[in-house]
Design an enzyme around this catalytic site. Structure first.
Site, PDB file in Angstrom:
ATOM      1  N   THR A  67       3.595  13.354  -4.416  1.00 43.13           N
ATOM      2  CA  THR A  67       4.505  12.887  -5.449  1.00 43.13           C
ATOM      3  C   THR A  67       4.366  11.369  -5.626  1.00 43.13           C
ATOM      4  OG1 THR A  67       6.781  13.030  -6.234  1.00 43.13           O
ATOM      5  CG2 THR A  67       6.503  12.552  -3.902  1.00 43.13           C
ATOM      6  N   ALA A  68       4.733  10.885  -6.834  1.00 42.13           N
ATOM      7  CA  ALA A  68       4.543   9.466  -7.166  1.00 42.13           C
ATOM      8  C   ALA A  68       5.178   8.555  -6.120  1.00 42.13           C
ATOM      9  CB  ALA A  68       5.117   9.175  -8.546  1.00 42.13           C
TER      10      ALA A  68
ATOM     11  N   ASP B  95      -0.772  17.751 -18.451  1.00 39.96           N
ATOM     12  CA  ASP B  95       0.003  16.804 -19.251  1.00 39.96           C
ATOM     13  C   ASP B  95      -0.523  15.394 -19.144  1.00 39.96           C
ATOM     14  OD1 ASP B  95       1.675  16.677 -16.701  1.00 39.96           O
ATOM     15  OD2 ASP B  95       2.620  18.399 -17.695  1.00 39.96           O
TER      16      ASP B  95
ATOM     17  N   GLY C 272       1.722  14.431  -9.955  1.00 40.25           N
ATOM     18  CA  GLY C 272       2.477  14.366  -8.704  1.00 40.25           C
ATOM     19  C   GLY C 272       2.648  15.735  -8.081  1.00 40.25           C
ATOM     20  N   ASP C 273       3.887  16.065  -7.755  1.00 44.53           N
ATOM     21  CA  ASP C 273       4.205  17.365  -7.178  1.00 44.53           C
ATOM     22  C   ASP C 273       4.932  18.204  -8.227  1.00 44.53           C
ATOM     23  OD1 ASP C 273       4.739  18.902  -4.403  1.00 44.53           O
ATOM     24  OD2 ASP C 273       6.488  19.092  -5.729  1.00 44.53           O
TER      25      ASP C 273
ATOM     26  N   LYS D 262       3.490  15.510 -22.236  1.00 45.32           N
ATOM     27  CA  LYS D 262       4.749  14.998 -22.771  1.00 45.32           C
ATOM     28  C   LYS D 262       4.751  13.493 -22.641  1.00 45.32           C
ATOM     29  CE  LYS D 262       7.048  18.730 -20.620  1.00 45.32           C
ATOM     30  NZ  LYS D 262       7.028  18.731 -19.237  1.00 45.32           N
TER      31      LYS D 262
ATOM     32  N   MET E 121      11.020   7.755 -13.701  1.00 42.48           N
ATOM     33  CA  MET E 121      11.339   7.680 -15.127  1.00 42.48           C
ATOM     34  C   MET E 121      12.388   6.605 -15.400  1.00 42.48           C
ATOM     35  SD  MET E 121      11.595  11.815 -15.581  1.00 42.48           S
ATOM     36  CE  MET E 121      12.457  12.009 -14.035  1.00 42.48           C
TER      37      MET E 121
ATOM     38  N   PRO F 178     -21.104  18.749  41.657  1.00 42.27           N
ATOM     39  CA  PRO F 178     -20.354  18.283  42.825  1.00 42.27           C
ATOM     40  C   PRO F 178     -18.940  17.821  42.446  1.00 42.27           C
ATOM     41  CG  PRO F 178     -22.297  16.879  42.397  1.00 42.27           C
ATOM     42  CD  PRO F 178     -22.362  18.012  41.455  1.00 42.27           C
TER      43      PRO F 178
HETATM   44  N1  SAH Z   1       6.172  15.445 -10.721  1.00 46.17           N
HETATM   45  C1  SAH Z   1       5.907  14.027 -10.746  1.00 46.17           C
HETATM   46  C2  SAH Z   1       7.001  13.255 -11.435  1.00 46.17           C
HETATM   47  C3  SAH Z   1       7.144  13.589 -12.877  1.00 46.17           C
HETATM   48  S1  SAH Z   1       8.367  12.609 -13.647  1.00 46.17           S
HETATM   49  C4  SAH Z   1       5.728  13.527  -9.312  1.00 46.17           C
HETATM   50  O1  SAH Z   1       5.993  14.269  -8.349  1.00 46.17           O
HETATM   51  O2  SAH Z   1       5.287  12.401  -9.147  1.00 46.17           O
HETATM   52  C5  SAH Z   1       7.401  11.303 -14.304  1.00 46.17           C
HETATM   53  C6  SAH Z   1       7.675  10.012 -13.572  1.00 46.17           C
HETATM   54  O3  SAH Z   1       6.958   9.967 -12.368  1.00 46.17           O
HETATM   55  C7  SAH Z   1       7.237   8.783 -14.288  1.00 46.17           C
HETATM   56  O4  SAH Z   1       8.200   8.399 -15.270  1.00 46.17           O
HETATM   57  C8  SAH Z   1       7.158   7.787 -13.182  1.00 46.17           C
HETATM   58  O5  SAH Z   1       8.414   7.309 -12.831  1.00 46.17           O
HETATM   59  C9  SAH Z   1       6.659   8.635 -12.039  1.00 46.17           C
HETATM   60  N2  SAH Z   1       5.205   8.505 -11.856  1.00 46.17           N
HETATM   61  C10 SAH Z   1       4.292   9.460 -11.928  1.00 46.17           C
HETATM   62  N3  SAH Z   1       3.037   8.994 -11.656  1.00 46.17           N
HETATM   63  C11 SAH Z   1       3.212   7.691 -11.400  1.00 46.17           C
HETATM   64  C12 SAH Z   1       2.323   6.625 -11.042  1.00 46.17           C
HETATM   65  N4  SAH Z   1       1.005   6.821 -10.902  1.00 46.17           N
HETATM   66  N5  SAH Z   1       2.848   5.402 -10.828  1.00 46.17           N
HETATM   67  C13 SAH Z   1       4.157   5.186 -10.947  1.00 46.17           C
HETATM   68  N6  SAH Z   1       5.033   6.133 -11.288  1.00 46.17           N
HETATM   69  C14 SAH Z   1       4.584   7.371 -11.506  1.00 46.17           C
END
Ligand code: SAH
Length: 461
Positions: free
Chosen positions: A331-332, A248, A302-303, A270, A383, A43
């Protein structure tokens, strides 16, 4: 077995749905997805159901249910809140041999709806035979997470190529082995990535020489900042398929462990000023492994394309015609920001964000510091632990107020995460005192003040 799962063709067939509320709407969505010609008897019907019927050329019959409504229908679904009516419909349908489903009343059903994972044309149906729909749905979400979103493309691709393959390989067992190989190969990955044309070319080649399916490939995969739960579905799937994993130091060992047990693991990590394998050798190794027919996953923290030298690694692959894919990771900066409760942008504090490399060259961090002076921009230094005093001093020297908020996020997203906050003037001293260990990320800008109220992540919890 109380029920035999069968798949019912409804495309173009009339289906009767009795009921016009939210429950009926859910069934109507499924029935129209299956292409049925839907008639709803009720309905009153809810707005969404009316729109759905308009969209799919369905019919709304606002009279009450009558037994004549059943004539010619292939399936009837009762979704009313009137249990006497539901019973009546079930009875009428059963008498006429029409499959009937009554929502939430298994005893009145001759057919029941399973929970489905839809990767059309590939479908996974899960049923608890009406005993525990919640259990079935829970299982569905787990399967949902396991199956790549584009799996349907792969099923469709295989369907389209069936005849071609059948003509080329008339012998049944040879053909089955061929398909098994195809669906396990990089060709399948190409289809999942939406690259059907390349996949088709490869399929044609492999019909002539099936060893082309054993071609190596490299996946450059972002492993995220640390917490393994931040891995993408795609990264997890490719890890399971890898013959070799290169990783790494930044990659969480738990993630490396997700690779197949028999996969070879190569550490190429590294550390600052200690390179286990020079970059050029890593690039070369990737090419050589792929040429030897291996499926290689190169895991990056990260990326891969954010300070990851991912670009350099694929340059050589591209030059040497090695097939590759790049899978993004968190990424971090994103991981640290979310887990530390520091939004990278915020209406009141920052309208842009900049990711900056903070490593020292000699004793300085080389940047045009005058670029970093906008109070409405968040700066994230990767870094930057060793260079932190230089970074803070340069920012102040070029005009940022010394009381600009700044935070150092140590081991972001991991149980050991720690957040040290201060200002450009005070952070170097705080960091010297607290001696955080790498990896750390430096975040500068007004958004850092939000950490106190938005932080939710309790380290070690
Ligand atoms: N490709 C990575 C970055 C590589 S350069 C990304 O996208 O995250 C490496 C740097 O990333 C480190 O010196 C630090 O500054 C940062 N980093 C990566 N992992 C991290 C974490 N768990 N906590 C804080 N900083 C981080």
């Amino acid at each position: 077995m109380e029920y035999l799962p069968l798949c019912m063709k409804l495309t173009g067939y009339p289906v009767l749905l009795v009921g016009g509320g939210k429950v009926a709407l859910r069934k109507a969505r499924l029935l129209s997805r299956a292409g049925s010609r839907l008639t709803v008897v009720a309905p009153v019907i809810c707005d969404e159901l009316r729109e759905l019927l308009q969209l799919h050329d369905g019919t709304w019959n606002c009279a009450g249910y009558q037994v004549d409504d059943l004539s010619g229908v292939r399936l009837v679904v009762a979704a009313t809140s009137d249990s006497a009516l539901n019973t009546q419909i079930s009875h009428d349908a059963t008498q006429r041999g029409i499959p009937v489903n009554v929502v939430d009343a298994p005893a009145l059903c001759s057919v029941i709806f399973p929970a489905i994972v839809d990767r059309n044309p590939l479908l996974v149906a899960i049923t608890s035979s009406g005993r525990s729909p919640v259990l079935a749905r829970g299982l569905r979400s787990r399967i949902e997470a396991m199956l790549p979103a584009a799996l349907g493309r792969l099923a469709a691709f295989a369907g389209e190529q069936r005849d071609v393959v059948q003509a080329a390989l008339p012998e049944e067992s040879t053909r089955r082995l061929f398909w098994e190989k195809v669906l396990e190969s990089n060709l399948a990955e190409l289809v999942l990535a939406g690259r059907e044309e390349e996949a088709l070319a490869l399929l044609r080649e492999s019909l002539v020489d099936s060893s082309t399916l054993e071609r190596g490939e490299v996946y450059l995969v972002g492993a995220g900042p640390g917490d393994p739960d931040l891995l993408t579905f795609k990264a997890a799937r490719l890890l399971q398929r890898a013959d070799v994993v290169l990783y790494d130091r930044l990659v969480n060992p738990v993630i490396v462990d997700m690779a197949r047990r028999d996969a070879e693991r190569i550490y190429v990590g590294k550390r600052r000023s200690e390179h286990s394998l020079p970059q050029a050798e890593i690039n070369r190794l990737l090419v050589d492994l792929a040429h030897s027919g291996k499926r290689v996953v190169r895991l990056k923290g990260g990326d891969p394309f954010v300070f990851g030298r991912g670009g350099e690694e694929i340059e050589l692959l591209a030059r040497e015609n090695v097939p590759f894919q790049v899978v993004p990771g968190i990424t971090a900066a994103n991981g640290a920001a979310c887990y530390a409760g520091i939004p990278l942008t915020h209406r009141d504090h920052a309208q842009s964000v900049r990711f900056v490399a903070g490593y020292l060259k000699g004793n300085s961090v080389e940047h045009d510091w005058s670029q970093f002076q906008s109070p409405a921009e968040t700066l994230v230094f990767y870094m930057g632990l060793v260079g932190l005093p230089v970074i803070c001093a340069q920012m102040i020297a070029h005009g940022r107020p010394p009381d600009t908020p700044a935070a150092l996020v140590e081991r972001a997203t991991l149980p050991e995460q720690r957040v040290l906050t201060g200002s450009l003037a005070t952070l170097p001293e705080i960091v010297a005192r607290e001696a955080p260990s790498a990896p750390t990320l430096l975040i500068i800008g007004g958004v850092v003040t939000l950490h106190a109220s938005l932080s939710w992540f309790t380290p070690g919890a």
